[in-house]
Design a protein around this motif. Sequence first.
Motif, PDB file in Angstrom:
ATOM      1  N   TYR A 146     -81.401 -48.382   5.465  1.00 14.11           N
ATOM      2  CA  TYR A 146     -81.805 -49.169   4.494  1.00 14.11           C
ATOM      3  C   TYR A 146     -82.298 -48.531   3.416  1.00 14.11           C
ATOM      4  N   LYS A 244     -73.411 -57.164  10.725  1.00 13.03           N
ATOM      5  CA  LYS A 244     -74.805 -56.290  11.086  1.00 13.03           C
ATOM      6  C   LYS A 244     -75.452 -54.884  10.455  1.00 13.03           C
ATOM      7  N   SER A 247     -76.711 -56.032   7.710  1.00 15.55           N
ATOM      8  CA  SER A 247     -77.918 -57.339   7.994  1.00 15.55           C
ATOM      9  C   SER A 247     -78.503 -58.272   7.757  1.00 15.55           C
ATOM     10  N   LYS A 249     -76.944 -62.598   9.029  1.00 16.25           N
ATOM     11  CA  LYS A 249     -77.037 -62.478   9.649  1.00 16.25           C
ATOM     12  C   LYS A 249     -76.032 -64.051   9.686  1.00 16.25           C
ATOM     13  N   GLY A 311     -87.985 -51.186   5.165  1.00 14.56           N
ATOM     14  CA  GLY A 311     -87.529 -50.650   5.840  1.00 14.56           C
ATOM     15  C   GLY A 311     -88.334 -49.412   6.213  1.00 14.56           C
TER      16      GLY A 311
END
Length: 320
Positions: A146, A244, A247, A249, A311
């Motif tokens: 992150y 991924k 991050s 989806k 994060g």
Amino acid sequence: MSLCFVDELKSQPSWLLVLFTLGSLSFLKFLFATLKWVYASFLRPAKNLKKYGSWALVTGPTDGIGKGFAFQLARKGLNLILVGRNPDKLKDVSTSIQSKYSNVQIKNVVVDFSGDIDEGVQKIKETVEGLDVGILINNVGVSYPYARFFHEVDEELLKHLIKVNVEGTTKVTQAVLPGMLKRKKGAIVNIGSGAAIVIPSDPLYAVYAATKAYIDQFSRCLYVEYKKSGIDVQCQVPLYVATKMASIKRSSFWVPSSDSYARAGLRAIGYEPRCTPYWPHSLLWGLIQLLPESAVDSWRLGFCLRIRKRGQLKDSRKNE
């Protein structure tokens, strides 16, 4: 009517004529750029990828963009050499591809790009020996877990970023290029990032953005060096893709799935040395260029600070 217009122009002050000329040139430049974008995005035919060779090598093919490219290349009828670090994931991807495209031959090469790269590259050299490898997709890459300030980047992450993103791409290219030179044909696609090219800076991702800037310059130099040798080298510059690593989806109009990006990516192979194949991304690129760099910097910093905060919150929960 036209003569009257010319006479009217001649009667105007010289500074006004200069402004009119500059404005006309600017408009023509904008019109040409727009027409070129429309042609490249919607009208230009894709090249026959088999003309480069019957085999394609893809690094990082088990997830995201690399997996999308592997499936799309198989759909075009190319045999595949899949290079990744996880043998089980490589086997799963190979099985999935062959269940859909049974005529495609696939060779898996296990290489940990964060480990002994020289040993892995030797495996690649042995695998490509005697094969008509016409396309190389250098997709392997890592980013930060992150966003974080540069002083927060630990030694292990720093080495990992440089080794995988810079050394990995460079040495795989060096392993595959001689065969292309021998056959006088080939296409090399290096996956860059909007973090290094599209936006003026990517604060809190400094090392990642710098490694992708290397990929861009590396690609451009090879494009010039080998263009007359029948080898097309290209740096593709995606913005956000639903993977991924990003991050993300869910895909959307502005954030394509890896398959949607790969389809656009294949259509661009063999053309510009640098491109953003997914047309909504190229539209965003154009809009960003119209904004002051200071405004984009401020927006990007605030955006990345929020990612950093989330994060750190996740890390604190894991440590509880």
